[in-house]
Scaffold this motif. Structure first.
Motif, PDB file in Angstrom:
ATOM      1  N   ILE A  45       0.057  -6.339  -7.443  1.00 15.27           N
ATOM      2  CA  ILE A  45       1.322  -5.637  -7.652  1.00 15.27           C
ATOM      3  C   ILE A  45       2.420  -6.436  -6.961  1.00 15.27           C
ATOM      4  CG2 ILE A  45       0.946  -4.067  -5.691  1.00 15.27           C
ATOM      5  CD1 ILE A  45       2.552  -2.682  -8.764  1.00 15.27           C
ATOM      6  N   GLU A  49       7.584  -3.286  -7.642  1.00 15.81           N
ATOM      7  CA  GLU A  49       7.065  -2.864  -8.946  1.00 15.81           C
ATOM      8  C   GLU A  49       6.244  -1.597  -8.756  1.00 15.81           C
ATOM      9  OE1 GLU A  49       7.580  -4.086 -12.081  1.00 15.81           O
ATOM     10  OE2 GLU A  49       9.052  -5.412 -11.146  1.00 15.81           O
ATOM     11  N   LYS A  51       3.295   0.942 -10.685  1.00 19.29           N
ATOM     12  CA  LYS A  51       2.327   1.204 -11.746  1.00 19.29           C
ATOM     13  C   LYS A  51       1.920   2.671 -11.611  1.00 19.29           C
ATOM     14  CE  LYS A  51       0.456  -3.506 -11.895  1.00 19.29           C
ATOM     15  NZ  LYS A  51      -0.767  -4.330 -11.829  1.00 19.29           N
ATOM     16  N   VAL A  70       0.876  -1.717   0.087  1.00 17.58           N
ATOM     17  CA  VAL A  70       1.020  -0.924  -1.133  1.00 17.58           C
ATOM     18  C   VAL A  70       1.190   0.544  -0.769  1.00 17.58           C
ATOM     19  CG1 VAL A  70      -0.087  -0.200  -3.287  1.00 17.58           C
ATOM     20  CG2 VAL A  70      -0.365  -2.552  -2.482  1.00 17.58           C
ATOM     21  N   LYS A 105       3.010   1.405  -5.661  1.00 27.43           N
ATOM     22  CA  LYS A 105       4.197   0.550  -5.615  1.00 27.43           C
ATOM     23  C   LYS A 105       3.966  -0.572  -4.615  1.00 27.43           C
ATOM     24  CE  LYS A 105       9.135   0.704  -4.440  1.00 27.43           C
ATOM     25  NZ  LYS A 105      10.263   1.582  -4.076  1.00 27.43           N
ATOM     26  N   GLY A 106       4.344  -1.784  -4.984  1.00 23.25           N
ATOM     27  CA  GLY A 106       4.281  -2.917  -4.065  1.00 23.25           C
ATOM     28  C   GLY A 106       5.420  -2.825  -3.062  1.00 23.25           C
TER      29      GLY A 106
END
Length: 140
Positions: A45, A49, A51, A70, A105-106
């Motif tokens: 990730i 960003e 996901k 993360v 999320k990164g």
């Protein structure tokens, strides 16, 4: 330690310092969270960003972030959210039972690497996905 959502557990993991490079524990057969082995895979990730959202119907996940940081967010059927930030500064494992929505999320400036050690082999039919906007959550 189990959080407010039943079926999510966080466990701090050991990092063994050795000359030339450290050893990062992930999961042992003797761990209470171990429910068998299906497969292990890595996801990456990028910074900032997101996901989201996915739910496994049968799979128990064991999530470890050895590189980067993360933010994981979990949602149960009662719309209770809980979050963890794990990675290099908070090294541990999140064990996630089936039927819990999650996204991530990164939060590290570098690409983060996530290891999932699951109890079954992933199949497309085993998981549900919805668009990120279908579940209201403030990722800030």
């Amino acid at each position: 330690m189990e959080d407010q959502i039943k079926g999510i557990k966080f466990k701090k993991l050991s990092i063994i310092k050795v000359p030339g490079g450290d050893v990062y524990h992930a999961l042992k057969k003797s761990d209470l969270e171990y429910e068998g082995f299906g497969e292990a895979y890595f996801s990456s990730i990028l910074y900032n960003e997101i996901k989201a959202w996915k739910r496994h119907n049968e799979m128990t996940m064991n999530l470890i972030v050895p590189i980067g940081e993360v933010k994981f967010v979990f949602k149960d059927k009662f719309n209770i959210f809980t979050e963890y930030i794990i990675g290099e500064s908070n090294y541990g494992r999140i064990t996630v039972s089936p039927n819990i929505w999650f996204g991530f999320k990164g939060v590290s400036k570098k690409t983060s690497i996530i290891l999932n050690i699951s109890n079954i082999i992933h199949t497309v039919d085993e998981a549900d996905k919805v668009d990120m906007l279908d579940i209201e959550y403030n990722w800030a």
